[in-house]
Design a protein around this motif. Structure first.
Motif, short mmCIF file in Angstrom:
data_model
loop_
_atom_site.label_atom_id
_atom_site.label_comp_id
_atom_site.label_asym_id
_atom_site.label_seq_id
_atom_site.Cartn_x
_atom_site.Cartn_y
_atom_site.Cartn_z
N ARG A 47 9.22 -30.66 -46.74
CA ARG A 47 9.09 -30.65 -45.28
C ARG A 47 9.29 -32.01 -44.63
NH1 ARG A 47 3.77 -28.47 -43.48
NH2 ARG A 47 4.81 -28.71 -41.48
N THR A 48 9.67 -33.03 -45.40
CA THR A 48 9.77 -34.38 -44.85
C THR A 48 11.13 -35.00 -45.16
OG1 THR A 48 7.40 -34.63 -45.23
CG2 THR A 48 8.66 -36.63 -44.72
N LEU A 49 11.93 -35.17 -44.11
CA LEU A 49 13.24 -35.82 -44.24
C LEU A 49 13.11 -37.26 -43.74
CD1 LEU A 49 16.30 -35.79 -44.77
CD2 LEU A 49 16.59 -34.91 -42.43
N VAL A 50 13.49 -38.22 -44.57
CA VAL A 50 13.42 -39.64 -44.25
C VAL A 50 14.85 -40.16 -44.05
CG1 VAL A 50 12.66 -41.92 -45.04
CG2 VAL A 50 11.34 -39.87 -45.65
N VAL A 51 15.07 -40.84 -42.92
CA VAL A 51 16.39 -41.40 -42.60
C VAL A 51 16.25 -42.90 -42.37
CG1 VAL A 51 18.34 -41.33 -40.99
CG2 VAL A 51 17.06 -39.22 -41.48
N PHE A 52 17.14 -43.68 -42.98
CA PHE A 52 17.21 -45.12 -42.76
C PHE A 52 18.49 -45.43 -42.00
CE2 PHE A 52 15.22 -44.56 -46.91
CZ PHE A 52 14.09 -45.33 -46.80
N ARG A 53 18.36 -46.28 -40.99
CA ARG A 53 19.55 -46.79 -40.28
C ARG A 53 19.51 -48.30 -40.35
NH1 ARG A 53 18.81 -44.53 -34.38
NH2 ARG A 53 16.77 -45.37 -34.82
N GLU A 54 20.69 -48.87 -40.45
CA GLU A 54 20.78 -50.33 -40.51
C GLU A 54 21.88 -50.80 -39.56
OE1 GLU A 54 20.41 -53.49 -44.16
OE2 GLU A 54 21.32 -51.55 -44.51
N GLY A 55 21.63 -51.93 -38.91
CA GLY A 55 22.64 -52.51 -38.03
C GLY A 55 22.82 -51.74 -36.74
N ILE A 56 21.72 -51.54 -36.00
CA ILE A 56 21.79 -50.73 -34.77
C ILE A 56 21.52 -51.52 -33.50
CG2 ILE A 56 21.19 -48.59 -35.97
CD1 ILE A 56 18.35 -48.91 -34.77
N LEU A 57 20.95 -52.69 -33.61
CA LEU A 57 20.55 -53.44 -32.41
C LEU A 57 21.76 -54.05 -31.70
CD1 LEU A 57 17.41 -55.33 -33.74
CD2 LEU A 57 17.46 -53.27 -32.31
N VAL A 58 21.75 -53.96 -30.36
CA VAL A 58 22.78 -54.61 -29.56
C VAL A 58 22.24 -55.96 -29.08
CG1 VAL A 58 23.90 -52.46 -28.86
CG2 VAL A 58 22.06 -53.38 -27.46
N THR A 59 23.10 -56.76 -28.53
CA THR A 59 22.75 -58.14 -28.17
C THR A 59 21.57 -58.22 -27.22
OG1 THR A 59 25.07 -58.73 -28.50
CG2 THR A 59 23.69 -60.32 -27.31
N ILE A 60 21.52 -57.36 -26.21
CA ILE A 60 20.42 -57.42 -25.24
C ILE A 60 19.08 -57.12 -25.92
CG2 ILE A 60 20.66 -55.04 -24.43
CD1 ILE A 60 19.76 -58.04 -22.23
N GLU A 61 19.08 -56.19 -26.88
CA GLU A 61 17.84 -55.89 -27.61
C GLU A 61 17.39 -57.09 -28.45
OE1 GLU A 61 18.11 -51.13 -28.38
OE2 GLU A 61 19.46 -52.42 -29.53
N LYS A 62 18.33 -57.73 -29.10
CA LYS A 62 18.01 -58.91 -29.90
C LYS A 62 17.41 -60.02 -29.02
CE LYS A 62 21.51 -58.00 -33.40
NZ LYS A 62 22.78 -58.42 -33.98
N GLU A 63 17.95 -60.16 -27.81
CA GLU A 63 17.43 -61.18 -26.90
C GLU A 63 16.03 -60.81 -26.39
OE1 GLU A 63 17.56 -64.88 -25.09
OE2 GLU A 63 18.80 -64.01 -26.68
N LEU A 64 15.79 -59.53 -26.10
CA LEU A 64 14.45 -59.09 -25.70
C LEU A 64 13.44 -59.38 -26.81
CD1 LEU A 64 15.34 -55.72 -23.94
CD2 LEU A 64 14.21 -57.69 -22.87
N ILE A 65 13.81 -59.14 -28.04
CA ILE A 65 12.94 -59.43 -29.18
C ILE A 65 12.67 -60.93 -29.26
CG2 ILE A 65 12.82 -59.39 -31.71
CD1 ILE A 65 14.62 -56.76 -31.42
N ARG A 66 13.73 -61.72 -29.13
CA ARG A 66 13.61 -63.18 -29.22
C ARG A 66 12.70 -63.74 -28.14
NH1 ARG A 66 15.11 -67.77 -27.39
NH2 ARG A 66 16.39 -67.01 -25.68
N THR A 67 12.72 -63.12 -26.95
CA THR A 67 11.95 -63.65 -25.83
C THR A 67 10.57 -63.00 -25.67
OG1 THR A 67 13.10 -62.14 -24.31
CG2 THR A 67 13.99 -64.38 -24.53
N GLY A 68 10.16 -62.25 -26.69
CA GLY A 68 8.78 -61.76 -26.72
C GLY A 68 8.55 -60.37 -26.15
N PHE A 69 9.58 -59.60 -25.93
CA PHE A 69 9.42 -58.26 -25.37
C PHE A 69 9.56 -57.17 -26.43
CE2 PHE A 69 10.46 -60.88 -21.72
CZ PHE A 69 9.52 -60.44 -20.81
N GLU A 70 9.24 -57.49 -27.66
CA GLU A 70 9.39 -56.56 -28.78
C GLU A 70 8.60 -55.27 -28.56
OE1 GLU A 70 8.49 -56.55 -33.54
OE2 GLU A 70 9.27 -58.39 -32.65
#
Length: 120
Positions: A47-70
């Protein structure tokens, strides 16, 4: 919680709907962010399907993370992606009802984890 290494998935982790699941995951991910660099999945149990994704963040998301809006980003992404995942037709793909979907990210590694809990 034990870490699951997506690189250690084996052929026996295949399931009949895998290609269709991966295609739907890529469509949803592209709508919310960008096409993932890689997608892997397996059934942890019946009953449990696990999915991994890699390499999905776009530049604006990376900048939000860098500036403390994670945390704000995580809350917003969770709401958006769960809505898109529920609307993506996984019940038809998996030929089973979806009870719930959980989504989380490791922003530092640009990875995401999706857990589908399926109805018996």
């Amino acid at each position: 919680m034990a870490r699951i290494n997506a690189n250690e998935l084996k052929e026996e982790d295949d399931y009949p709907e895998k290609d269709n699941v991966h295609e739907a995951i890529c469509r949803v991910t592209e709508e919310a962010e960008k096409q993932p660099r890689s997608v892997q999945s397996f059934f942890a149990n019946d009953r449990t399907l696990v999915v991994f994704r890699e390499g999905i963040l776009v530049t604006i998301e990376k900048e939000l993370i860098r500036t403390g809006f994670e945390e704000h980003l995580k809350i917003t992404k969770r709401h958006l992606e769960k809505k898109l995942l529920h609307a993506a037709g996984f019940e038809e793909i998996l030929k089973r009802g979806v009870e719930d979907i959980f989504v989380d990210w490791d922003f530092q590694r640009d990875k995401s984890y999706i857990i589908f809990t399926l109805k018996p």
